[in-house]
Write an enzyme that holds these catalytic residues in place. Structure first.
Site, short mmCIF file in Angstrom:
data_model
loop_
_atom_site.label_atom_id
_atom_site.label_comp_id
_atom_site.label_asym_id
_atom_site.label_seq_id
_atom_site.Cartn_x
_atom_site.Cartn_y
_atom_site.Cartn_z
N LEU A 43 0.85 -1.26 0.00
CA LEU A 43 -0.06 -0.09 0.09
C LEU A 43 0.80 1.25 -0.05
CD1 LEU A 43 -2.38 -1.59 2.59
CD2 LEU A 43 -2.98 -0.96 0.34
N PRO A 44 0.33 2.53 -0.22
CA PRO A 44 1.05 3.83 -0.54
C PRO A 44 1.80 4.07 0.76
CG PRO A 44 -0.90 3.84 -1.28
CD PRO A 44 -1.09 2.65 -0.92
N LYS A 61 8.85 11.28 0.05
CA LYS A 61 7.96 10.47 1.17
C LYS A 61 9.15 9.87 2.02
CE LYS A 61 6.09 6.29 1.64
NZ LYS A 61 5.50 4.90 1.08
N THR A 106 6.38 0.66 1.87
CA THR A 106 7.29 1.69 2.69
C THR A 106 6.84 2.43 3.54
OG1 THR A 106 8.81 1.47 0.84
CG2 THR A 106 9.48 3.11 2.52
N LYS A 110 15.26 0.18 4.79
CA LYS A 110 14.85 0.62 3.68
C LYS A 110 15.05 2.24 3.80
CE LYS A 110 12.31 1.69 0.08
NZ LYS A 110 12.51 1.27 -1.36
P1 NAD Z 1 0.73 2.68 -5.97
O1 NAD Z 1 0.05 4.05 -5.39
O2 NAD Z 1 0.85 2.49 -7.38
O3 NAD Z 1 -0.28 1.47 -5.45
C1 NAD Z 1 -1.09 1.54 -4.18
C2 NAD Z 1 -2.14 0.67 -4.43
O4 NAD Z 1 -2.77 0.44 -3.16
C3 NAD Z 1 -3.22 1.21 -5.34
O5 NAD Z 1 -3.54 0.41 -6.46
C4 NAD Z 1 -4.23 1.74 -4.44
O6 NAD Z 1 -5.56 1.80 -5.14
C5 NAD Z 1 -4.29 0.61 -3.37
N1 NAD Z 1 -4.97 1.11 -2.27
C6 NAD Z 1 -5.12 2.21 -1.40
N2 NAD Z 1 -5.80 2.37 -0.40
C7 NAD Z 1 -6.25 0.91 -0.26
C8 NAD Z 1 -6.91 0.26 0.69
N3 NAD Z 1 -7.39 1.06 1.67
N4 NAD Z 1 -7.54 -0.73 0.39
C9 NAD Z 1 -7.04 -1.57 -0.86
N5 NAD Z 1 -6.22 -0.95 -1.50
C10 NAD Z 1 -5.74 0.27 -1.70
O7 NAD Z 1 1.93 2.61 -5.02
P2 NAD Z 1 3.23 1.78 -5.43
O8 NAD Z 1 4.20 2.51 -6.35
O9 NAD Z 1 2.85 0.18 -5.86
O10 NAD Z 1 4.08 1.52 -4.04
C11 NAD Z 1 3.79 0.65 -2.92
C12 NAD Z 1 4.42 0.87 -1.91
O11 NAD Z 1 5.87 0.25 -2.18
C13 NAD Z 1 4.89 2.36 -1.44
O12 NAD Z 1 4.98 2.14 0.01
C14 NAD Z 1 5.98 2.75 -2.14
O13 NAD Z 1 6.74 3.56 -1.40
C15 NAD Z 1 6.79 1.43 -2.11
N6 NAD Z 1 7.82 1.50 -3.34
C16 NAD Z 1 7.40 1.79 -4.67
C17 NAD Z 1 8.38 1.92 -5.56
C18 NAD Z 1 8.18 2.36 -6.89
O14 NAD Z 1 9.00 2.53 -7.49
N7 NAD Z 1 6.92 2.48 -7.36
C19 NAD Z 1 9.90 1.16 -5.33
C20 NAD Z 1 10.07 0.49 -3.86
C21 NAD Z 1 9.03 0.73 -3.05
#
Ligand code: NAD
Length: 295
Positions: A64-65, A245, A95, A170
């Protein structure tokens, strides 16, 4: 294995896909119906709520975000902890701050659930290719059970210590990354302004003591590294907003620990200003724009 996968965004969707391809049965949850439909087309079942998914599976994975979404998904009225059975395993790959992870893990333990944190690095490319690094914080038993499943989504699965230490690893890494990128940007822009060819300068740095990943793999000067986001208009990498973030998580954790993060705080301000300029969606290496003269 029967797995509940909650959060099918840029990272979660390709990770879930890799688990389906490895032969697991997935039940998926997201607030975005488009994301659910895409995974359903690839063989996943859709669950109505996190609680239902948790009740019907052996392992719960969340991606999740931010912390507030993790709290909502675990503690909500129809959240994971409302439905989960004792003995189920859970792992949060988002994260977030170590304090929230420990709170969720303590509540899970009361329900008889062993929860680990396992944030990742490797970006969306690593998620799609199944080459992520997982930094796992949790009990030895949880790690032993999770390792083979995480290995189907990643290449490096590291046990960092007790719950919360995955997040610590991380945020410390990304603190350093955010700072080192600014250092490389500063040096490359100065070299250019003083009149040296940027390829020559990068070549010297990359075979000298200034060498680091931000320079030799992800150099922020356009054209120095063909595969770096700088060479494709700063698109498709690690968004500055996500770096901002993570620096926020690091500086907040440092505040709680009464630990100085002098350069981290400056870095946070620079990425904040970048976000204000409307560049938060660009790769974080576009921080170099703060040092370049645009006629
Ligand atoms: P994203 O925003 O693309 O995806 C998050 C998903 O969670 C979305 O599909 C959203 O609809 C869903 N969501 C939000 N609230 C919800 C709820 N209450 N119930 C169900 N689903 C819900 O984010 P991401 O890029 O996939 O990143 C996810 C995590 O990984 C974050 O914490 C980010 O910091 C970490 N991360 C991201 C990257 C990257 O390059 N994108 C790399 C390493 C780590």
């Amino acid at each position: 294995m029967r797995i509940a996968f909650i959060g099918l965004g840029n990272m979660g969707a390709p990770m879930a896909r890799n688990l389906i391809n490895a032969g697991h049965r997935l039940q998926v949850v997201d607030v975005n119906t488009g994301a659910l439909e895409q995974l359903a087309a690839q063989g996943a079942q859709i669950a109505a709520t996190p609680g239902q998914a948790a009740a019907e599976n052996e392992l719960v994975i969340t991606m999740l975000p931010a912390a507030r979404h993790v709290r909502e998904v675990y503690f909500g009225e129809s959240g994971v902890l409302a439905g989960i059975r004792a003995g189920t395993l859970a792992v949060d790959c988002s994260t977030i701050d170590p304090t929230t992870v420990r709170e969720v893990a303590a509540a899970a333990a009361k329900a008889g659930v062993d929860l680990a944190d396992a944030p990742v690095s490797g970006g969306t490319g690593g998620a799609a290719a199944g080459t992520l690094t997982f930094m796992v914080g949790g009990s030895a038993e949880a790690f032993a059970q999770l390792q083979p499943v995480l290995a189907q989504m990643g290449r490096n699965i590291v046990h960092c210590g007790e719950v919360g230490t995955g997040q610590i690893a991380k945020i410390c890494n990304n603190l350093l990354l955010g700072i080192s990128m600014i250092g490389v940007a500063e040096a490359m822009a100065l070299g250019h302004a003083l009149g040296i060819d940027t390829q020559v300068l990068a070549g010297i740095i990359n075979s000298s003591t200034g060498r680091c990943w931000s320079s030799d793999t992800y150099n922020p000067w356009p054209g120095v590294i063909d595969t770096a986001p700088a060479s494709r208009g700063y698109t498709g990498g690690f968004g500055a907003q996500l770096m901002l973030k993570d620096l926020g998580l690091a500086t907040e954790a440092a505040r709680q620990a009464q630990q100085p993060v002098v350069l981290g705080a400056v870095a946070q301000q620079l990425y904040q200003a970048m976000s204000l300029r409307g560049e938060g969606g660009l790769d974080f290496s576009a921080i170099i724009n703060a040092y370049r003269r645009f006629e």
